[in-house]
Design a protein around this motif. Structure first.
Motif, mmCIF file in Angstrom:
data_model
loop_
_atom_site.group_PDB
_atom_site.id
_atom_site.type_symbol
_atom_site.label_atom_id
_atom_site.label_comp_id
_atom_site.label_asym_id
_atom_site.label_seq_id
_atom_site.Cartn_x
_atom_site.Cartn_y
_atom_site.Cartn_z
ATOM 1 N N ASP A 12 21.980 -6.138 13.231
ATOM 2 C CA ASP A 12 22.138 -7.339 12.405
ATOM 3 C C ASP A 12 21.910 -7.084 10.921
ATOM 4 N N GLU A 13 20.858 -6.337 10.588
ATOM 5 C CA GLU A 13 20.546 -6.126 9.176
ATOM 6 C C GLU A 13 21.682 -5.411 8.452
ATOM 7 N N PHE A 14 22.386 -4.573 9.171
ATOM 8 C CA PHE A 14 23.515 -3.842 8.595
ATOM 9 C C PHE A 14 24.775 -4.692 8.575
ATOM 10 N N LEU A 15 25.018 -5.429 9.652
ATOM 11 C CA LEU A 15 26.276 -6.154 9.800
ATOM 12 C C LEU A 15 26.334 -7.455 9.022
ATOM 13 N N VAL A 16 25.190 -7.987 8.617
ATOM 14 C CA VAL A 16 25.176 -9.314 7.999
ATOM 15 C C VAL A 16 25.902 -9.341 6.664
ATOM 16 N N GLY A 17 25.998 -8.210 6.000
ATOM 17 C CA GLY A 17 26.704 -8.146 4.728
ATOM 18 C C GLY A 17 27.650 -6.974 4.705
ATOM 19 N N ASP A 18 28.172 -6.675 3.535
ATOM 20 C CA ASP A 18 29.056 -5.513 3.370
ATOM 21 C C ASP A 18 28.483 -4.686 2.227
ATOM 22 N N HIS A 19 27.471 -3.911 2.548
ATOM 23 C CA HIS A 19 26.673 -3.235 1.533
ATOM 24 C C HIS A 19 27.337 -1.938 1.068
ATOM 25 N N ASP A 20 27.148 -1.625 -0.191
ATOM 26 C CA ASP A 20 27.673 -0.394 -0.775
ATOM 27 C C ASP A 20 26.570 0.664 -0.749
ATOM 28 N N PHE A 21 26.750 1.696 0.086
ATOM 29 C CA PHE A 21 25.776 2.766 0.199
ATOM 30 C C PHE A 21 26.164 3.984 -0.617
ATOM 31 N N GLY A 22 27.211 3.852 -1.421
ATOM 32 C CA GLY A 22 27.678 4.968 -2.227
ATOM 33 C C GLY A 22 28.793 5.750 -1.564
ATOM 34 N N LYS A 23 28.913 5.623 -0.257
ATOM 35 C CA LYS A 23 30.016 6.182 0.511
ATOM 36 C C LYS A 23 30.449 5.165 1.561
ATOM 37 N N PHE A 24 31.703 5.246 1.945
ATOM 38 C CA PHE A 24 32.249 4.385 2.988
ATOM 39 C C PHE A 24 31.587 4.748 4.326
ATOM 40 N N VAL A 25 31.180 3.740 5.098
ATOM 41 C CA VAL A 25 30.456 3.973 6.353
ATOM 42 C C VAL A 25 31.383 3.743 7.545
ATOM 43 N N VAL A 26 31.458 4.734 8.410
ATOM 44 C CA VAL A 26 32.264 4.671 9.627
ATOM 45 C C VAL A 26 31.301 4.610 10.808
ATOM 46 N N HIS A 27 31.417 3.581 11.630
ATOM 47 C CA HIS A 27 30.421 3.374 12.693
ATOM 48 C C HIS A 27 31.044 2.698 13.906
ATOM 49 N N GLY A 28 30.232 2.550 14.943
ATOM 50 C CA GLY A 28 30.600 1.827 16.150
ATOM 51 C C GLY A 28 29.456 0.910 16.546
ATOM 52 N N HIS A 29 29.044 0.992 17.843
ATOM 53 C CA HIS A 29 27.812 0.374 18.335
ATOM 54 C C HIS A 29 27.941 -1.099 18.704
ATOM 55 N N THR A 30 28.579 -1.904 17.888
ATOM 56 C CA THR A 30 28.681 -3.347 18.145
ATOM 57 C C THR A 30 30.100 -3.665 18.599
ATOM 58 N N PRO A 31 30.301 -3.942 19.906
ATOM 59 C CA PRO A 31 31.669 -4.111 20.417
ATOM 60 C C PRO A 31 32.377 -5.314 19.822
ATOM 61 N N ARG A 32 33.644 -5.116 19.519
ATOM 62 C CA ARG A 32 34.494 -6.173 18.984
ATOM 63 C C ARG A 32 35.283 -6.794 20.139
ATOM 64 N N PRO A 33 34.966 -8.020 20.540
ATOM 65 C CA PRO A 33 35.610 -8.603 21.723
ATOM 66 C C PRO A 33 37.105 -8.808 21.578
ATOM 67 N N ASP A 34 37.613 -8.857 20.347
ATOM 68 C CA ASP A 34 39.054 -9.031 20.154
ATOM 69 C C ASP A 34 39.810 -7.705 20.214
ATOM 70 N N GLY A 35 39.074 -6.591 20.377
ATOM 71 C CA GLY A 35 39.722 -5.293 20.494
ATOM 72 C C GLY A 35 40.283 -4.752 19.195
ATOM 73 N N ARG A 36 39.880 -5.332 18.075
ATOM 74 C CA ARG A 36 40.385 -4.891 16.773
ATOM 75 C C ARG A 36 39.258 -4.280 15.951
ATOM 76 N N PRO A 37 39.523 -3.185 15.259
ATOM 77 C CA PRO A 37 38.487 -2.625 14.380
ATOM 78 C C PRO A 37 38.140 -3.608 13.269
ATOM 79 N N ASP A 38 36.882 -3.604 12.879
ATOM 80 C CA ASP A 38 36.411 -4.509 11.830
ATOM 81 C C ASP A 38 36.362 -3.740 10.514
#
Length: 218
Positions: free
Chosen positions: A155-181
């Protein structure tokens, strides 16, 4: 070099094999790296086959295949000698992993498999991007991130769209619509393959941080 990052597989060997075929066709002979963002085991029917396939890829291609550790791999490793953790792992799909190995208990999983899982790193980094299973904790630099957050945060990561200095590629939280977020600073590639969704790969080039394209199988 192209980079293909693959979302959570969870024992779905048929989807993995189909997606790897799609990736090879898409790469069309160009040099490319494969980064798997974790959660290879549990819930799906063939954790053993998935691990066998990934290890074979690594044996063939060496450092061009990166297999990150996910929270399910972490939970599996922490289950040894800890009955309360073992019960939690089994409840969260570990029973399917044991069945795929024909194992009556966690101690019957081949030792080399456990050693391979333990050897998986928790993150990978290139010029443009940071690859991790779960995400990052806002307010911390990349080198200040804990192993736990990189594997488990949500939740702490997903609640916003934070800039960490590099683009973040991740998984972990399933998308029920089957589309990448896809967001401005990150992309979630867990498209719920084991829940009847899709298995997704994102293709990245060397000229921009964001994905160039997505490849999916269902």
């Amino acid at each position: 070099m192209l980079t293909y990052a693959v979302g959570d597989i969870h024992g779905c060997l048929d989807l993995l094999v189909a997606l790897l075929s799609r990736i090879e066709a898409d790469a069309a002979g160009r040099r490319h790296r494969l980064v798997f963002v974790g959660d290879y085991i549990d819930r799906g029917p063939d954790s053993a086959g998935v691990i066998r396939t990934l290890r074979s890829l690594q044996a063939q291609r060496g450092g061009e295949v990166v297999c990150l550790k996910g929270n399910h791999e972490d939970l599996y490793l922490r289950s040894f000698g800890r009955p309360e953790v073992l019960r939690n792992w089994l409840y969260n799909g570990g029973d399917a992993m044991l069945a795929s190995f024909g194992a009556g208990g966690i101690e019957e999983v081949p030792a080399d498999v456990t050693a391979w899982i333990a050897s998986c790193p928790v993150s990978f980094e290139d010029e443009w991007r940071y690859y991790v299973h779960a995400g990052l904790r806002p307010g911390r630099l990349l080198d200040e991130q804990s192993e736990y957050d990189r594997i488990w945060i949500r939740d702490e990561f997903l609640v916003g769209d934070h800039d960490f200095g590099k683009f973040v590629v991740h998984g972990h939280t399933p998308r029920p619509d089957g589309r990448p977020d896809l967001r401005r600073h990150r992309v979630n590639l867990d498209t719920a393959a084991v829940y009847g969704g899709r298995l997704t790969a994102a293709r990245f080039g060397d000229e921009q941080a964001a994905p160039e394209a997505f490849l999916q199988v269902d």
